[in-house]
Structures are given as structure tokens and as C-alpha cells.
Enzyme design. Structure first.
Site, short mmCIF file in Angstrom:
data_model
loop_
_atom_site.label_atom_id
_atom_site.label_comp_id
_atom_site.label_asym_id
_atom_site.label_seq_id
_atom_site.Cartn_x
_atom_site.Cartn_y
_atom_site.Cartn_z
N LYS A 22 0.83 -1.21 0.00
CA LYS A 22 0.00 0.00 0.00
C LYS A 22 0.87 1.26 0.00
CE LYS A 22 -1.86 1.77 3.94
NZ LYS A 22 -1.56 3.21 4.03
N ASN A 23 1.86 1.30 0.88
CA ASN A 23 2.62 2.54 1.02
C ASN A 23 3.62 2.76 -0.11
OD1 ASN A 23 1.21 3.14 3.27
ND2 ASN A 23 2.88 2.80 4.73
N CYS A 117 -5.58 13.65 12.72
CA CYS A 117 -6.16 12.35 12.34
C CYS A 117 -6.11 11.46 13.55
CB CYS A 117 -5.44 11.74 11.15
SG CYS A 117 -3.89 10.99 11.61
N ARG A 122 0.12 14.85 13.00
CA ARG A 122 0.73 14.56 11.68
C ARG A 122 0.82 15.79 10.77
NH1 ARG A 122 -1.37 8.67 9.82
NH2 ARG A 122 0.57 8.62 8.68
N ASP A 306 4.22 0.89 12.10
CA ASP A 306 3.05 0.21 11.54
C ASP A 306 2.92 -1.25 12.01
OD1 ASP A 306 2.31 2.50 10.26
OD2 ASP A 306 2.88 1.87 8.26
N ARG A 398 -8.92 -0.35 4.12
CA ARG A 398 -7.99 0.65 3.58
C ARG A 398 -6.63 0.02 3.28
NH1 ARG A 398 -7.37 6.01 6.81
NH2 ARG A 398 -5.82 6.08 5.17
#
Ligand code: UD1
Length: 420
Positions: A22-23, A117, A122, A306, A398
């Protein structure tokens, strides 16, 4: 609405295939804006965040098609609306990655300010300072970053903090800038490397890929190319922790063990036997209860933030005490309250979670609060006695491709249930 329901207690066993990262795919799709002609991106995971990024580019006027195997074809030769609106940035903070590419190729960009968020403030100050150092005029008006530039100019820029998307935005911007840019204190995450490799294939002149100093010689034009996205190391790490927590034995194909060194070290410390080839990772816990492991999150190559939530669950059922320290984001312990509701013994003090491992967790209704927190609840549900429900699962969608199917394949009893 949908929830996930898990009947816990089964050791995971079998083989799965890792999805694309994803990243890596998010900055790479955004970076396609700088190309002239068509790019083909392969191994793209089917994720809500990818759909959001695709829709963002389509709204700008980019021609983008997704085939049945989710390969994405992109041509950004005509953009008539260089804007990332609040509605999109609010759901996906990575929309900020449109800023650098739009500014360097089209000389203007309007991107909503991400704001707070779930996992903390952030800020994006470093992204903006870097672009200003390249000559951009930036103002913030009505919640939007409004940036303009004739042609960005190469510069030397030191980032006060190691930032992943900050490094990516500035790297992309520098590819079409006039002259040489030297970026210092860059993030070295594998996803930054994948982006730099993609840009190089487009014709960018980049030195120092994967190091903390990146030198970019700006070029006049970049062209489209073909690129295969790297495996998702966080998805792989999440499944490895799930297997370890359940005392199981799994193999993950299409993975890249070299990107997971810090995670593999901690899993071995927790008692897992791990064997790797160039593109597979096998973990066998031999039915044992995990040993507690201390965790200290920091930028790559140290332990990734993460993976912090998933290790909290592993430690929650470990044989002893551990301390998990979160150094990147404030408010990234929201999963802890849910784990406590399932019987975990955890105390949070500032940025540390002090975990006293218990023998069993108990199934309970829980609520996901962010992407990786939701992964820690799935793992908790897999080890808990009885049934666990997870609400607000849009967070899982997501970032985890077909998570229930993959877990079912490994023998877990997990399903998605619609409710009103
Ligand atoms: C990226 C990842 C996210 C991961 C994080 C850290 C993507 C799409 N997301 O997020 O999954 O958790 O890296 O590995 O790749 N900071 C500032 N000013 C800035 C930018 C960042 O102070 O301008 C701070 C942040 O508040 C944070 C730290 O720097 O404390 C690192 O954040 P950063 O690496 O930028 O995270 P993201 O790129 O948003």
C-alpha cells in the site's frame, strides 16, 4: 454496514501470497503525474486507499484505467483540475502526495490541509518548507495549501525529522526541477526505494537511493514506464504475528524478507522459528506461548510503527512483562483499550505500554480505531476464547487486501457480516 466476526482458538497453518505494498503504490500512482505518456503499474493491491488515490487523479483529469487483475494504466498528459479536495484528503492523508508532482509538472496545486487524524496531529510543515526551498510560493487559505511555481529549482534541503511522505513529495518534485537537489535526512523505507526506482525507470536521475542523502539531477521530461510494486512488508508482518500468536505455522510467498529484518528479529526473540528464501518467509511457533519482547518504534531500518499494534497483541498473551514504546505518533495506543476489554493486562504511561502477558484473551465486541489498530484486534480475535466482533472495519479495508479470505485459507474461522 459490515463487521468482522472471528471464532478464536485455531492455530494458523498453510500458505498465502503477499499483496503489493500500500505505502509503495500510493506514492507511485501519485508520481505518475510527472510522466509524459502512459505508465503501467502492476501488482497493485485491491484496497480502498488505492481506489481513493485513483479517484483523486481521475477528478484531476488523469486518464486512469484498472484492469481485472487490478493493474493500473495511467496517462497524466492533461490535467485540468490540479486539486485534492478536503473530502478526499480527510479520508486518506496520503493525498498530500499529489502536491509535489502537480507543482513540479503543472506549476500549481491546491491540496487540502490534512489536519488532525486518529493517530495524532501529523503535520506537513517539512513538505511545505522543502517545496519553498525549491522556489515554490505557498500560502494556506481556507484550509487549503495553495502552491505555485514557474519551474522548481534544485536546492540543498535538510529535513528536520525523518518523514516518509515528506521525502517522497520532495523527491518527486525534484525530478523535474531545474538543476541539482540534495535531500538530507531522508526516509530510507523500502517504499521510498520503490518510488525512486519507479522514477528512475521514467528517466529521473537519482543517486543515493535507499540512503539518507538523495541527489536528484532535474530533467526536462519524464516518460511512462512499467513497474511491479514491491510486496507489502506490513501485511506480511501482520500475518506472521497472527501465526505466532496462535502458535501456528505458515509460509508467505511473494514476500521480501530483507525488508522485514527488524520484525523477524523480534519474532525470533518471541520464540518463533523463521526460515527465509529470497521471496518466501516461513514461521513455525511449534504451538508455544510467545515470550515477551520489548519494542521501540523508529524510522527504517529500526522497528516500524506500523507493526507496533500487532506486537501489543502478541505481548498481551506472552509469558511475562514487556514494554512497547511508540516514538513516532502520539495517540497510537487506541487499540490498547480494546485489548483490555478482551482481558489484556496493559497500562499506558505516556508513549509506553507496559504489558503483563495473560494466558488467555476473551472474545468481545470491539471497535477498530485506525488501520493497524484494526489488525491488532483481528489477531486478538484469532487467539481469544469465544467470539470476537470488530466494528468500523472500513479501516481494515484501507490497507489489507482480502484479509478474511487469506485468513480462511490459513484455517481461521473469520467472516464478514452485514448488519443494519
Ligand atoms: C508514512 C506511512 C505510514 C507510517 C509512517 C511512519 C504512507 C502513505 N504512510 O506516513 O503508514 O506509519 O510513514 O513510518 O507511506 N512529521 C512532521 N512534519 C512533517 C512530516 C512529518 O513533524 O512535515 C512528523 C510526524 O508527525 C511523525 C513523523 O514526522 O511524528 C513521521 O511521520 P511521516 O514519516 O511523515 O509519516 P507519513 O509519511 O504520514
Amino acid at each position: 454496514m459490515e463487521k468482522i466476526v472471528i471464532k478464536g482458538g485455531k492455530a494458523l497453518s498453510g500458505e498465502i501470497r503477499a499483496s503489493g505494498a500500500k505505502n509503495a503504490v500510493l506514492p507511485i500512482i501519485a508520481a505518475s503525474i510527472v510522466g509524459t505518456g502512459t505508465s503501467m503499474i502492476r501488482n497493485v493491491p485491491h484496497l480502498d486507499d488505492v481506489t481513493t488515490m485513483n479517484e483523486l487523479l481521475i477528478q484531476m483529469g488523469v486518464q486512469l484505467t484498472v484492469d481485472e487483475t487490478t493493474n493500473v494504466e495511467i496517462c497524466a498528459d492533461h490535467i485540468n483540475n490540479p486539486r485534492a479536495p478536503y473530502e478526499t484528503v480527510k479520508t486518506m492523508r496520503a493525498s498530500i502526495l499529489a502536491l509535489g508532482p502537480l507543482l513540479t509538472k503543472y506549476g500549481k496545486a491546491e491540496v487540502s490541509l490534512p489536519g488532525g487524524c486518529a493517530i495524532g496531529a501529523r503535520p506537513v510543515d517539512i513538505h511545505l518548507k522543502g517545496l519553498e526551498a525549491m522556489g515554490a510560493k505557498i500560502k494556506v487559505e481556507n484550509g487549503y495549501i495553495i502552491a505555485k511555481a514557474d519551474r522548481l529549482k534544485g536546492c540543498q534541503f535538510y529535513m528536520d525529522k525523518v518523514t516518509v511522505t515528506g521525502t517522497e513529495n520532495l523527491l518527486i518534485a525534484a525530478t523535474l526541477a531545474k538543476g541539482t537537489t540534495v535531500l538530507e535526512n531522508c526516509a530510507t523505507e523500502p517504499e521510498v526505494v520503490d518510488l525512486a526506482n519507479y522514477l528512475s525507470k521514467m528517466g529521473a536521475k537519482i543517486e543515493g537511493i535507499g540512503s539518507s542523502i538523495i541527489k536528484i539531477e532535474g530533467v526536462e521530461v519524464l516518460h511512462g514506464c512499467e513497474h511491479h510494486i514491491i510486496p507489502d512488508r506490513i501485511e506480511v508482518g501482520t500475518f506472521l504475528v497472527a501465526a505466532a500468536a496462535t502458535g501456528g505455522s505458515i509460509t508467505i510467498n511473494n514476500s521480501k524478507p530483507e525488508d522485514l529484518e527488524s520484525v523477524i528479529i523480534k519474532l525470533r526473540e518471541a520464540g518463533a522459528e523463521i526460515n527465509t528464501t529470497e521471496d518466501t518467509i516461513s514461521l513455525n511457533m511449534h504451538g508455544k506461548r510467545p515470550k515477551p519482547v520489548n519494542i521501540n518504534t523508529a524510522p527504517h531500518p529500526a522497528f516500524p510503527t506500523d507493526m507496533q499494534a500487532q506486537f501489543c497483541t502478541l505481548n498481551a498473551i506472552a509469558n511475562g512483562y514487556s514494554i512497547v514504546t511508540e516514538n513516532l505518533f502520539e495517540n497510537r495506543f487506541m487499540h490498547i483499550n480494546e485489548l483490555i476489554r478482551m482481558g489484556a493486562d496493559i497500562t499506558v504511561a505516556g508513549n509506553q505500554a507496559i504489558i503483563n502477558g495473560v494466558k488467555h484473551l476473551n472474545g468481545a465486541p470491539t471497535t477498530a480505531t485506525d488501520l493497524r489498530a484494526s489488525a491488532s484486534l483481528v489477531i486478538a480475535g484469532l487467539v481469544a476464547e469465544g467470539e470476537t466482533e470488530i466494528f468500523d472495519i472500513h479501516y481494515i479495508d484501507r490497507g489489507y487486501e482480502v484479509i478474511e479470505e487469506k485468513l480462511n485459507q490459513l484455517g481461521a474461522i473469520i467472516k464478514r457480516v452485514s448488519f443494519t
